[in-house]
Motif scaffolding. Structure first.
Motif, mmCIF file in Angstrom:
data_model
loop_
_atom_site.group_PDB
_atom_site.id
_atom_site.type_symbol
_atom_site.label_atom_id
_atom_site.label_comp_id
_atom_site.label_asym_id
_atom_site.label_seq_id
_atom_site.Cartn_x
_atom_site.Cartn_y
_atom_site.Cartn_z
ATOM 1 N N LYS A 92 12.677 6.258 -35.234
ATOM 2 C CA LYS A 92 12.270 5.312 -36.267
ATOM 3 C C LYS A 92 12.907 3.936 -36.086
ATOM 4 C CE LYS A 92 13.823 7.661 -39.713
ATOM 5 N NZ LYS A 92 14.400 8.768 -38.932
ATOM 6 N N THR A 93 14.213 3.925 -35.839
ATOM 7 C CA THR A 93 14.914 2.648 -35.726
ATOM 8 C C THR A 93 14.445 1.872 -34.508
ATOM 9 O OG1 THR A 93 16.861 3.534 -36.855
ATOM 10 C CG2 THR A 93 17.181 1.564 -35.505
ATOM 11 N N GLY A 122 10.749 0.891 -35.106
ATOM 12 C CA GLY A 122 10.666 -0.091 -36.179
ATOM 13 C C GLY A 122 11.154 -1.463 -35.757
ATOM 14 N N ARG A 123 12.285 -1.484 -35.056
ATOM 15 C CA ARG A 123 12.844 -2.767 -34.617
ATOM 16 C C ARG A 123 11.923 -3.440 -33.597
ATOM 17 N NH1 ARG A 123 17.828 -1.157 -33.497
ATOM 18 N NH2 ARG A 123 18.655 -1.803 -35.512
ATOM 19 N N TYR A 181 12.884 -7.016 -40.357
ATOM 20 C CA TYR A 181 13.107 -5.582 -40.192
ATOM 21 C C TYR A 181 14.358 -5.139 -40.934
ATOM 22 C CZ TYR A 181 14.407 -1.109 -38.232
ATOM 23 O OH TYR A 181 14.780 0.209 -38.105
ATOM 24 N N ARG A 182 14.259 -3.948 -41.518
ATOM 25 C CA ARG A 182 15.436 -3.270 -42.078
ATOM 26 C C ARG A 182 15.334 -1.789 -41.787
ATOM 27 N NH1 ARG A 182 18.365 -5.604 -46.347
ATOM 28 N NH2 ARG A 182 19.747 -3.814 -46.080
ATOM 29 N N ASP A 183 16.475 -1.187 -41.559
ATOM 30 C CA ASP A 183 16.566 0.257 -41.399
ATOM 31 C C ASP A 183 17.025 0.846 -42.726
ATOM 32 O OD1 ASP A 183 17.799 2.916 -40.776
ATOM 33 O OD2 ASP A 183 17.196 2.358 -38.750
ATOM 34 N N ASP A 227 18.792 3.268 -43.323
ATOM 35 C CA ASP A 227 20.211 3.646 -43.317
ATOM 36 C C ASP A 227 21.080 2.548 -43.928
ATOM 37 O OD1 ASP A 227 19.645 6.056 -42.130
ATOM 38 O OD2 ASP A 227 20.222 5.440 -40.103
ATOM 39 N N SER A 236 12.143 1.212 -41.560
ATOM 40 C CA SER A 236 12.093 2.596 -41.073
ATOM 41 C C SER A 236 12.899 3.469 -42.022
ATOM 42 C CB SER A 236 12.638 2.692 -39.641
ATOM 43 O OG SER A 236 13.906 2.087 -39.539
ATOM 44 N N CYS A 237 12.344 4.644 -42.323
ATOM 45 C CA CYS A 237 12.936 5.518 -43.342
ATOM 46 C C CYS A 237 12.494 6.950 -43.083
ATOM 47 C CB CYS A 237 12.457 5.057 -44.720
ATOM 48 S SG CYS A 237 13.004 6.083 -46.100
#
Length: 196
Positions: A27-28, A31-32, A42-44, A46, A92-93
């Protein structure tokens, strides 16, 4: 594709993308890369965990639904801000349960759901090889127990993770850009639920 094209869903606007999947699904990374290719913020997810939650997971304690409540609320607030300010975004989650995804998607028709699908064996192998992350491989069992695959009525863009992240992103970019998304690239994601 079973869902409406991206431009019909969002009236031509670039809505946020919610990239979901189990720990180890990429995901990370995806997503990035996706945000970079699209020029979006972008944000993760986490990043939205409290220090206590992160410490608990690092110690091998699975989070409860109560633990996840403030975390989901923080992600939802970030999505609302991105939508209100017109800033296209990717987050991303894990969003393992339908209830979690509903909490993030309900009332936000602009948000596109991207599901990174992989076999438990592949994900376990990835987790075993991962270094320096607070989420231990031993918690995969709890994720598998909680996981509810996105259903067709959630209109997910489903993409297999047994390919390089660059290939995944290349397939997703045309589907998430504001003026496109009416077709699926060869080997790209699909709007359907993967088998079993």
């Amino acid at each position: 594709m079973s869902g409406p094209p991206a431009d019909e869903t969002h009236g031509g606007a670039a809505g946020p993308a919610l990239v979901v999947g189990m720990a180890g699904s990429g995901k990370t990374t995806v997503g990035r890369l996706l945000a970079e290719r699209l020029g979006w913020i972008y944000r993760d997810a986490d990043d939205f965990h409290s220090p206590d939650a992160r410490a608990g997971m690092a110690a091998g304690r699975a989070l409860t639904d109560i633990d996840r409540g403030p975390w989901l609320d923080a992600i939802a607030a970030w999505l609302d801000h991105a939508i209100a300010t017109g800033r296209p975004a990717v987050v991303s989650c894990s969003a393992l349960k339908r209830a979690y995804r509903d909490r993030l998607l309900r009332g936000r028709p602009e948000v596109r759901l991207v599901y990174l699908h992989g076999t438990p064996e592949l994900i376990a192998a990835r987790l075993a090889a991962r270094q320096g992350h607070f989420f231990p491989a031993g918690l995969l069992e709890s994720q598998l127990a909680d996981f509810e695959e996105p259903e067709p009525d959630e209109h997910p863009l489903v993409v297999e993770i047994d390919q390089p992240p660059e290939a995944i992103v290349a397939a997703l970019v045309p589907l998430l850009r504001p003026s496109t998304g009416s077709g699926r690239p060869e080997g790209g994601p699909r709007n359907s639920r993967p088998p079993g």
